[in-house]
Design a protein around this motif. Structure first.
Motif, mmCIF file in Angstrom:
data_model
loop_
_atom_site.group_PDB
_atom_site.id
_atom_site.type_symbol
_atom_site.label_atom_id
_atom_site.label_comp_id
_atom_site.label_asym_id
_atom_site.label_seq_id
_atom_site.Cartn_x
_atom_site.Cartn_y
_atom_site.Cartn_z
ATOM 1 N N ASP A 189 5.416 1.623 -4.799
ATOM 2 C CA ASP A 189 5.558 0.734 -5.964
ATOM 3 C C ASP A 189 5.390 1.452 -7.296
ATOM 4 O O ASP A 189 5.809 0.926 -8.333
ATOM 5 N N ARG A 240 -6.651 -2.901 -8.676
ATOM 6 C CA ARG A 240 -6.444 -3.101 -7.239
ATOM 7 C C ARG A 240 -7.467 -2.333 -6.410
ATOM 8 O O ARG A 240 -7.965 -2.816 -5.403
ATOM 9 N N TRP A 241 -7.782 -1.093 -6.841
ATOM 10 C CA TRP A 241 -8.671 -0.229 -6.064
ATOM 11 C C TRP A 241 -9.763 0.358 -6.960
ATOM 12 O O TRP A 241 -9.845 1.572 -7.136
ATOM 13 N N ASP A 277 -3.068 -1.214 -13.172
ATOM 14 C CA ASP A 277 -2.929 -2.007 -11.956
ATOM 15 C C ASP A 277 -3.615 -1.332 -10.773
ATOM 16 O O ASP A 277 -4.199 -2.003 -9.925
ATOM 17 N N LYS A 332 -2.579 1.880 3.594
ATOM 18 C CA LYS A 332 -2.028 0.784 2.789
ATOM 19 C C LYS A 332 -1.976 1.188 1.318
ATOM 20 O O LYS A 332 -0.997 0.912 0.617
ATOM 21 N N ARG A 333 -3.039 1.835 0.854
ATOM 22 C CA ARG A 333 -3.119 2.245 -0.551
ATOM 23 C C ARG A 333 -2.033 3.260 -0.880
ATOM 24 O O ARG A 333 -1.360 3.164 -1.911
ATOM 25 N N PRO A 341 2.766 1.835 -9.332
ATOM 26 C CA PRO A 341 2.176 0.912 -10.310
ATOM 27 C C PRO A 341 1.589 1.629 -11.522
ATOM 28 O O PRO A 341 1.292 2.832 -11.466
ATOM 29 N N LYS A 352 0.796 3.711 0.606
ATOM 30 C CA LYS A 352 2.106 3.054 0.645
ATOM 31 C C LYS A 352 2.372 2.315 -0.657
ATOM 32 O O LYS A 352 3.474 2.378 -1.208
ATOM 33 N N GLU A 353 1.361 1.631 -1.185
ATOM 34 C CA GLU A 353 1.523 0.899 -2.440
ATOM 35 C C GLU A 353 1.719 1.851 -3.612
ATOM 36 O O GLU A 353 2.610 1.645 -4.457
#
Length: 226
Positions: free
Chosen positions: A15, A25-26, A21, A7-8, A17, A10-11
């Motif tokens: 994205d 987020r992480w 951010d 998931k990380r 970021p 993919k983001e």
């Protein structure tokens, strides 16, 4: 962190970021242990072990190549690094090999690697305009090409310290490379060949994809090994 890796990625890749951010987020990712773990998930290689072992293998030959390059007096910055090393040839050979690399490759590292007086300029001033790089904090007079009294080093992305508390240049270089992989950054243009050399030659990650300039120094190092 392992369970959320897909998931990380993919983001981060999809994205793209800002680093602030990503940290929000992480936040757990931004420590040495997790950067090493994330790097291994991406590349299937231990970050520090691969980097330091590869560097140790190449450092003697790199320093020989640097020394030969300074004979023509065309690389004064590189000569200053070697002169600094000769004053105390003990624990600084790795550092000299790393800091000399961009000068040998005809790159300009001043916006990527910055020295900062612990009792001088503020951290904000030292990081100004720094999109990706290393901030090396020192104490005492910094009259040589690299400081002897390093008290802290930080990896900086988009004028933000992503982590710090390193006191040796080789480990901070390795973690810098790790962050580039972990948050999917491009190599800084001013030192793209130096980082490519670290990736393709030092760490042997996809060495067959090396550029002509990096293949050139790799072949020269092989000749020095004969």
């Amino acid at each position: 962190m392992s369970a959320t890796f897909s998931k990380r990625r993919k983001e981060i890749i999809g994205d793209q970021p800002l680093i602030g951010d990503v940290i929000a987020r992480w936040p757990a990712m931004f420590c040495e242990r997790q950067v090493r773990a994330e790097f291994k998930r991406v590349v299937s290689t231990d970050l520090l072990e691969s980097f330091l072992d590869g560097l140790d293998d190449l450092t003697p030959r790199l320093l020989e190549v640097y020394e030969a390059a300074t004979k023509s007096a065309k690389k004064p910055a590189l000569k200053a690094i070697l002169d600094c090393l000769k004053k105390d040839d003990t624990n600084e050979r790795r550092t000299a090999a790393l800091l000399g690399l961009p000068h040998y490759l005809r790159e300009e590292p001043s916006d990527i690697i910055r020295m900062c007086d612990a009792h001088g300029e503020t951290l904000t001033a030292a990081m100004e305009g720094m999109q990706l790089g290393l901030l090396i904090g020192y104490e005492g007079e910094n009259q040589d090409a690299f400081p002897r009294e390093v008290f802290n080093e930080a990896v900086v992305v988009e004028e933000t310290v992503v982590f710090h508390n390193f006191n040796d240049v080789p480990s901070s270089f390795a973690m810098h490379l790790g962050i580039i992989y972990c948050v999917n950054l491009e190599y800084p243009r001013a030192m793209k060949y130096s980082f490519e050399f670290l990736q393709r030659v030092v760490m042997k990650i996809k060495p067959d994809q090396a550029s002509a300039r990096v293949r050139g120094i790799r072949n020269k190092l092989l000749r020095y090994n004969l």
